[in-house]
Design an enzyme around this catalytic site. Structure first.
Site, PDB file in Angstrom:
ATOM      1  N   LYS A   1       0.812  -1.340   0.133  1.00  0.00           N
ATOM      2  CA  LYS A   1       0.068   0.084   0.205  1.00  0.00           C
ATOM      3  C   LYS A   1       0.673   1.256   0.102  1.00  0.00           C
ATOM      4  O   LYS A   1       1.572   1.567   0.918  1.00  0.00           O
ATOM      5  CB  LYS A   1      -0.898   0.192   1.248  1.00  0.00           C
ATOM      6  CG  LYS A   1      -2.119   1.221   1.108  1.00  0.00           C
ATOM      7  CD  LYS A   1      -2.429   1.602   2.400  1.00  0.00           C
ATOM      8  CE  LYS A   1      -1.585   2.853   2.944  1.00  0.00           C
ATOM      9  NZ  LYS A   1      -1.858   3.982   2.083  1.00  0.00           N
TER      10      LYS A   1
ATOM     11  N   GLU B   1       9.880   0.701  11.004  1.00  0.00           N
ATOM     12  CA  GLU B   1      10.914   1.893  10.593  1.00  0.00           C
ATOM     13  C   GLU B   1       9.977   3.365  10.835  1.00  0.00           C
ATOM     14  O   GLU B   1       9.250   3.634   9.916  1.00  0.00           O
ATOM     15  CB  GLU B   1      11.671   1.808   9.236  1.00  0.00           C
ATOM     16  CG  GLU B   1      12.965   2.444   9.270  1.00  0.00           C
ATOM     17  CD  GLU B   1      12.683   4.008   8.786  1.00  0.00           C
ATOM     18  OE1 GLU B   1      12.636   5.065   9.485  1.00  0.00           O
ATOM     19  OE2 GLU B   1      12.594   4.122   7.458  1.00  0.00           O
TER      20      GLU B   1
ATOM     21  N   CYS C   1      13.112  10.824   7.744  1.00  0.00           N
ATOM     22  CA  CYS C   1      12.952  10.213   9.269  1.00  0.00           C
ATOM     23  C   CYS C   1      14.256  10.177   9.916  1.00  0.00           C
ATOM     24  O   CYS C   1      14.267  10.473  11.011  1.00  0.00           O
ATOM     25  CB  CYS C   1      12.493   8.658   9.045  1.00  0.00           C
ATOM     26  SG  CYS C   1      13.418   7.637   7.846  1.00  0.00           S
TER      27      CYS C   1
ATOM     28  N   GLU D   1       9.200  15.371  16.312  1.00  0.00           N
ATOM     29  CA  GLU D   1       9.892  15.315  14.961  1.00  0.00           C
ATOM     30  C   GLU D   1       8.834  15.999  14.052  1.00  0.00           C
ATOM     31  O   GLU D   1       7.612  16.110  14.191  1.00  0.00           O
ATOM     32  CB  GLU D   1       9.766  13.946  14.365  1.00  0.00           C
ATOM     33  CG  GLU D   1      10.118  13.719  12.861  1.00  0.00           C
ATOM     34  CD  GLU D   1       9.841  12.226  12.303  1.00  0.00           C
ATOM     35  OE1 GLU D   1      10.752  11.882  11.513  1.00  0.00           O
ATOM     36  OE2 GLU D   1       8.869  11.672  12.671  1.00  0.00           O
TER      37      GLU D   1
END
Length: 492
Positions: A198, A272, A306, A403
């Site tokens: 996906k 992750e 990331c 973040e």
């Protein structure tokens, strides 16, 4: 200085200030985007069972690029069943035969790399020089690398005759759409698994073009299935009882939800997730080289990475010198049309992500941090955010903890190596870090104390398919890339 020298210097300065790059746009004509796309199930493009569709837009212009079929629960079931049917024959193939398909895919990607780079830039918003020079070469390299492993699994260190798991359900993010696809699909196919993937709802096009590449390479039907959709599509895939392996790259919040979903099942999982990487600059570091690494660490892909070096830890004695140099460098970055080959900073991927960045930056100012951005004219349409750095930041500031996933750098100082390590490790994340110093002994000593999955020395954001990638703490678990990346798709 003589009058003549003064005139010469003034003329040079005048010419320098007037210097500008002429537009160098890449042609959109190299990619043909259809008005609509279906789901890719069992080797064919099909409509969603319930007929639902959504639109994908270009972040730099907000123009609609195409209409995409939206997969629902019934479509997930169809795709998983197709992958299960294909698994028997695919896993029974000798590794050397599977390798042939992977090599073909890699070569087709190379042949179509210009087309795919333009497509990725249109759908994602990142500069063409990044998709062209970084993303696409790495995509092909991952398929070449894992093609080489396909007939050598007995020698990968996981025991004799390791077996594939079965059907892999994979969910990827929007920041590196085609590269994340390669990270997931290449090792899965090399080890004999079949895949239902996906892509992110804001960047489905390159995955659908990859489906066409699979057909072009002659990949057997059902080995790879592509299901565009929203979060409910991903949840249905993760929860499907006939999925043996779940691989997810994305936010920590969603990763935690997936971990709860698969708890108590036999599914193998790799996650992750987010990061808040520390880029540590010591007083003996080469300043100019470090500045380039800092810029690459946080402004590459608009900071939507990331493992971005979003926290700059600089030794107190060189802080002023480094910040002056960094501000001068940021003033030379070019923001604008991502298809222009001169562009350094492209568009933010979506209105939702731009809103998140804006909210966190405003919170940083409200908490007392000092904000600075170079003079920067933002385009009138699309989603844009100027390169930003914050000084007077403490570890208590939200912008130093959360973040942001945007072109925003938080600057903190330190006096000793121990203080640098303590501040770098003072995070719920543990994905990446960078160390800048001329002393190899210091690099090794500091690296051994950092709790981060990937540590760069005197560079940042360098990737290679032979190297494992992954994190600790809330950055997830498991490794992708390298020999280590095979283990996640093998019954060992």
């Amino acid at each position: 200085m003589t009058t003549e020298n003064t005139k010469t210097t003034a003329n040079i300065e005048k010419r320098s200030s007037a210097f500008a790059y002429a537009p160098a746009p890449e042609s959109r004509s190299v990619v043909d985007i259809a008005p609509s796309y279906g789901l890719f199930i069992d080797g064919e493009f099909v409509e969603a069972a319930d007929g639902k569709v959504f639109k994908t837009v270009s972040p730099s212009t907000e123009e609609v690029l195409s209409e995409i079929a939206q997969a629902g629960e019934a479509d997930v079931d169809r795709a998983v069943k197709a992958a299960r049917r294909a698994f028997g024959k695919w896993s029974a193939l000798p590794g050397s035969e599977r390798a042939k398909y992977l090599f073909r895919i890699a070569r087709v990607i190379q042949e179509r790399s210009r087309e795919l780079a333009v497509l990725e830039t249109l759908d994602n918003g990142k500069p063409i020089k990044e998709t062209r020079d970084a993303d696409l070469p790495l995509v092909a390299a991952h398929f070449f690398y894992y093609a080489g492993w396909a007939d050598k699994l007995d020698h990968a260190g996981f025991g004799a005759n390791p077996q594939p798991l079965g059907v892999a359900g994979q969910v990827i993010p929007w920041n590196f759409p085609l590269l994340m696809l390669a990270w997931k699909i290449a090792p899965a196919l090399a080890t004999g698994n079949t895949v239902v993937l996906k892509p992110a709802e804001t960047t489905p096009l390159s995955a659908l073009f990859f489906a066409d590449i699979c057909r072009q390479a002659g990949l057997p039907k059902g080995v790879v299935n592509i299901l565009p959709g929203y979060g409910d599509t991903g949840a249905a895939l993760v929860e499907h009882p006939d999925v043996n392996k779940v691989a997810f790259t994305g936010s920590t919040a969603v990763g935690k939800a997936i971990a709860r979903q698969v708890a108590g099942t036999s599914k193998k999982v790799t996650l992750e997730l987010g990061g808040k990487g520390a880029n540590i600059v010591f007083d003996d570091a080469p300043i100019d080289q470090a500045v380039e690494g800092i810029v690459s660490g946080i402004f590459f892909n608009q900071g939507q990475v990331c493992c971005a070096g979003s926290r700059l830890l600089v030794q107190e004695s060189i802080q002023d010198e480094l910040l002056d140099s960094l501000k001068r460098r940021l003033s030379t970055l070019r923001l604008g049309d991502p298809l222009d080959k001169n562009t350094d900073i492209g568009a933010i991927n979506s209105a939702e992500q731009l809103s998140r960045i804006t909210t966190l930056v405003e919170q940083g100012e409200a908490e007392g941090a000092e904000r600075w951005s170079p003079a920067c004219e933002l385009p009138s349409s699309g989603y844009w955010f100027a390169p930003t750095l914050f000084t007077n930041v403490t570890q208590a500031h939200t912008i130093a903890r959360d973040e942001i996933f945007g072109p925003v750098l938080s600057v903190l100082s330190f006096r000793t190596p121990d203080e640098a390590v303590a501040k770098a490790n003072n995070s719920q994340y543990g994905l990446s870090a960078g160390i800048w110093t001329e002393k190899g002994s210091r690099i090794l000593a500091v690296a051994n104390k950092l709790r981060a999955g990937v540590i760069w020395s005197n560079t940042f954001n360098k990737f290679d398919p032979t190297s494992p990638f992954g994190g600790y703490k809330e950055s997830g678990f498991g490794r992708e890339g390298g020999r280590h990346g095979l283990e996640a798709y093998l019954d060992v």
